[in-house]
Design an enzyme around this catalytic site. Sequence first.
Site, PDB file in Angstrom:
ATOM      1  N   ALA A 172     -24.996  12.998  21.159  1.00  0.00           N
ATOM      2  CA  ALA A 172     -25.031  11.759  22.109  1.00  0.00           C
ATOM      3  C   ALA A 172     -24.081  10.837  21.671  1.00  0.00           C
ATOM      4  O   ALA A 172     -23.515  10.865  20.601  1.00  0.00           O
ATOM      5  CB  ALA A 172     -26.573  11.502  22.239  1.00  0.00           C
ATOM      6  N   GLY A 193     -27.235  15.967  19.932  1.00  0.00           N
ATOM      7  CA  GLY A 193     -27.450  16.333  21.366  1.00  0.00           C
ATOM      8  C   GLY A 193     -26.616  17.448  21.802  1.00  0.00           C
ATOM      9  O   GLY A 193     -27.088  18.045  22.710  1.00  0.00           O
ATOM     10  N   GLU A 253     -28.551  20.502  20.751  1.00  0.00           N
ATOM     11  CA  GLU A 253     -29.822  20.731  21.649  1.00  0.00           C
ATOM     12  C   GLU A 253     -29.151  21.244  23.267  1.00  0.00           C
ATOM     13  O   GLU A 253     -29.981  21.979  23.703  1.00  0.00           O
ATOM     14  CB  GLU A 253     -30.138  19.296  21.661  1.00  0.00           C
ATOM     15  CG  GLU A 253     -31.022  19.064  20.353  1.00  0.00           C
ATOM     16  CD  GLU A 253     -31.422  17.266  20.295  1.00  0.00           C
ATOM     17  OE1 GLU A 253     -30.554  16.222  20.449  1.00  0.00           O
ATOM     18  OE2 GLU A 253     -32.547  17.211  20.098  1.00  0.00           O
ATOM     19  N   GLU A 297     -28.855  13.858  12.948  1.00  0.00           N
ATOM     20  CA  GLU A 297     -29.526  12.685  13.272  1.00  0.00           C
ATOM     21  C   GLU A 297     -29.940  11.728  12.063  1.00  0.00           C
ATOM     22  O   GLU A 297     -30.118  10.366  12.209  1.00  0.00           O
ATOM     23  CB  GLU A 297     -30.520  12.637  14.383  1.00  0.00           C
ATOM     24  CG  GLU A 297     -30.137  13.229  15.806  1.00  0.00           C
ATOM     25  CD  GLU A 297     -29.741  14.577  16.032  1.00  0.00           C
ATOM     26  OE1 GLU A 297     -29.924  15.670  15.063  1.00  0.00           O
ATOM     27  OE2 GLU A 297     -29.873  15.124  17.067  1.00  0.00           O
TER      28      GLU A 297
HETATM   29  C1  HXC Z   1     -19.376   8.663  19.837  1.00  0.00           C
HETATM   30  C2  HXC Z   1     -18.084  10.138  18.516  1.00  0.00           C
HETATM   31  C3  HXC Z   1     -19.073  10.931  18.344  1.00  0.00           C
HETATM   32  C4  HXC Z   1     -20.522  10.858  18.855  1.00  0.00           C
HETATM   33  C5  HXC Z   1     -17.353  11.619  17.305  1.00  0.00           C
HETATM   34  N1  HXC Z   1     -17.275  10.674  17.925  1.00  0.00           N
HETATM   35  N2  HXC Z   1     -18.782  11.899  17.536  1.00  0.00           N
HETATM   36  N3  HXC Z   1     -18.215   9.009  19.579  1.00  0.00           N
HETATM   37  N4  HXC Z   1     -20.549   9.504  19.556  1.00  0.00           N
HETATM   38  N5  HXC Z   1     -21.458  11.437  18.622  1.00  0.00           N
HETATM   39  C6  HXC Z   1     -15.513   9.864  18.111  1.00  0.00           C
HETATM   40  C7  HXC Z   1     -15.362   9.326  16.744  1.00  0.00           C
HETATM   41  O1  HXC Z   1     -15.857   8.126  16.644  1.00  0.00           O
HETATM   42  C8  HXC Z   1     -13.814   9.249  16.897  1.00  0.00           C
HETATM   43  O2  HXC Z   1     -13.608   8.253  17.730  1.00  0.00           O
HETATM   44  C9  HXC Z   1     -13.487  10.498  17.594  1.00  0.00           C
HETATM   45  O3  HXC Z   1     -14.830  11.086  18.349  1.00  0.00           O
HETATM   46  C10 HXC Z   1     -12.996  11.537  16.674  1.00  0.00           C
HETATM   47  O4  HXC Z   1     -14.048  11.621  15.618  1.00  0.00           O
HETATM   48  P1  HXC Z   1     -13.714  11.685  14.061  1.00  0.00           P
HETATM   49  O5  HXC Z   1     -14.795  11.272  13.280  1.00  0.00           O
HETATM   50  O6  HXC Z   1     -12.574  10.878  13.895  1.00  0.00           O
HETATM   51  O7  HXC Z   1     -13.156  13.396  13.827  1.00  0.00           O
HETATM   52  P2  HXC Z   1     -13.655  14.079  12.665  1.00  0.00           P
HETATM   53  O8  HXC Z   1     -13.046  13.281  11.189  1.00  0.00           O
HETATM   54  O9  HXC Z   1     -12.898  15.460  12.726  1.00  0.00           O
HETATM   55  O10 HXC Z   1     -15.023  14.502  12.249  1.00  0.00           O
HETATM   56  C11 HXC Z   1     -15.895  14.935  13.141  1.00  0.00           C
HETATM   57  C12 HXC Z   1     -17.237  14.613  13.064  1.00  0.00           C
HETATM   58  C13 HXC Z   1     -17.587  13.333  13.249  1.00  0.00           C
HETATM   59  C14 HXC Z   1     -17.708  15.423  11.679  1.00  0.00           C
HETATM   60  C15 HXC Z   1     -17.873  15.725  14.330  1.00  0.00           C
HETATM   61  O11 HXC Z   1     -17.038  12.674  14.381  1.00  0.00           O
HETATM   62  C16 HXC Z   1     -19.111  13.092  13.245  1.00  0.00           C
HETATM   63  O12 HXC Z   1     -19.894  13.188  12.286  1.00  0.00           O
HETATM   64  N6  HXC Z   1     -19.607  12.456  14.386  1.00  0.00           N
HETATM   65  C17 HXC Z   1     -20.887  12.484  14.654  1.00  0.00           C
HETATM   66  C18 HXC Z   1     -21.849  13.664  15.000  1.00  0.00           C
HETATM   67  C19 HXC Z   1     -23.283  12.972  15.168  1.00  0.00           C
HETATM   68  O13 HXC Z   1     -23.909  12.264  14.146  1.00  0.00           O
HETATM   69  N7  HXC Z   1     -23.915  13.535  15.990  1.00  0.00           N
HETATM   70  C20 HXC Z   1     -25.241  13.121  16.486  1.00  0.00           C
HETATM   71  C21 HXC Z   1     -25.288  11.948  17.286  1.00  0.00           C
HETATM   72  S1  HXC Z   1     -27.067  11.344  17.474  1.00  0.00           S
HETATM   73  P3  HXC Z   1     -12.256   7.377  17.246  1.00  0.00           P
HETATM   74  O14 HXC Z   1     -12.492   6.119  18.338  1.00  0.00           O
HETATM   75  O15 HXC Z   1     -12.662   6.709  15.793  1.00  0.00           O
HETATM   76  O16 HXC Z   1     -11.008   8.114  17.471  1.00  0.00           O
HETATM   77  C22 HXC Z   1     -27.414  12.365  18.493  1.00  0.00           C
HETATM   78  C23 HXC Z   1     -28.674  12.039  19.362  1.00  0.00           C
HETATM   79  C24 HXC Z   1     -29.569  13.261  19.837  1.00  0.00           C
HETATM   80  O17 HXC Z   1     -26.794  13.338  19.190  1.00  0.00           O
HETATM   81  C25 HXC Z   1     -30.683  12.860  20.269  1.00  0.00           C
HETATM   82  C26 HXC Z   1     -30.952  12.517  21.647  1.00  0.00           C
HETATM   83  C27 HXC Z   1     -30.082  13.617  22.538  1.00  0.00           C
END
Ligand code: HXC
Length: 257
Positions: A64, A108, A111, A131
């Site tokens: 998400a 998400g 999911e 998360e």
């Molecule tokens: C918003 C996101 C994002 C996310 C990545 N980006 N995931 N933006 N929401 N979930 C953005 C980053 O901020 C970054 O933007 C760009 O995408 C590229 O990501 P990087 O981190 O620079 O890439 P990398 O170093 O290759 O790392 C990849 C990654 C990492 C390991 C997947 O991006 C990451 O950990 N992302 C978050 C994953 C996460 O926590 N997902 C769960 C979210 S909570 P910029 O502008 O800096 O280039 C969730 C809640 C679910 O899903 C419950 C209800 C649905």
Amino acid sequence: MADVVLTEIHGRVGLIRINRPEVLNALNNDVMDGIGLAIDAFEADEAIGCIVLTGNEKAFAAGADIGFMKEFGYMDAYKTDFITRNWERIRTCRKPVIAAVSGYALGGGCEVAMMCDMIYAADNARFGQPEIKLGTLPGAGGTQRLPRAVGKAKAMDMCLTGRMMDAAEAERSGLVARIFAPEKLVEETLAAAQTIADYSLPAVMMVKESVNRAYESSLAEGLLFERRTFHASFALEDQKEGMAAFVGKRKADFKHR
Ligand code: HXC
């Protein structure tokens, strides 16, 4: 602004692509509304028999949209019916939906993939429910679907540590049905989807409904549902055609009735 959800039609298969590559396909309301609208259209279209949901080679969806959620309060989530309002259309779709996952399927994203009827993965796929690292928990079914797919031990491990599972482990654990090379993923998934879409659509829908009963009910209830549905299949024109074609040693010509 680029269209965050793209659709294509390949034969009898509807393809939906999540298209926010700059944020690894992070899922916001526009994406989820777009997926819902695409499913509405493909479900209403008699010429479509199966749906494929995919992302790009680097990410199915990295979760998400954290930027969107970070200032969210309880009242915002409650009043807007966050997740329930627009994330669950995949679950109510009566035609099969296959997730084709390449790269990250996190939070998400994982999911959403699990809401689909099955997951085909590229060998670079990475699944996870991270998360916990953000001070929250899976909110779109992860704590419920992951244990059903991979068992309690691995689900607990993934949700509590936030670690990722690679494609090989995901297939071994029952989360993923098949693995392909990344450049072949969409092509192979479309081919499998076309095979499904060429079968009798009502028979396909009955199979999907019956297998899903295994998730939602006791064995006795599930068996009863399957038996009644099997009985009902004798009312299909396609059942008459399928069996006549086998006996006549010819290819069945299903009319999806
Ligand atoms: C918003 C996101 C994002 C996310 C990545 N980006 N995931 N933006 N929401 N979930 C953005 C980053 O901020 C970054 O933007 C760009 O995408 C590229 O990501 P990087 O981190 O620079 O890439 P990398 O170093 O290759 O790392 C990849 C990654 C990492 C390991 C997947 O991006 C990451 O950990 N992302 C978050 C994953 C996460 O926590 N997902 C769960 C979210 S909570 P910029 O502008 O800096 O280039 C969730 C809640 C679910 O899903 C419950 C209800 C649905």
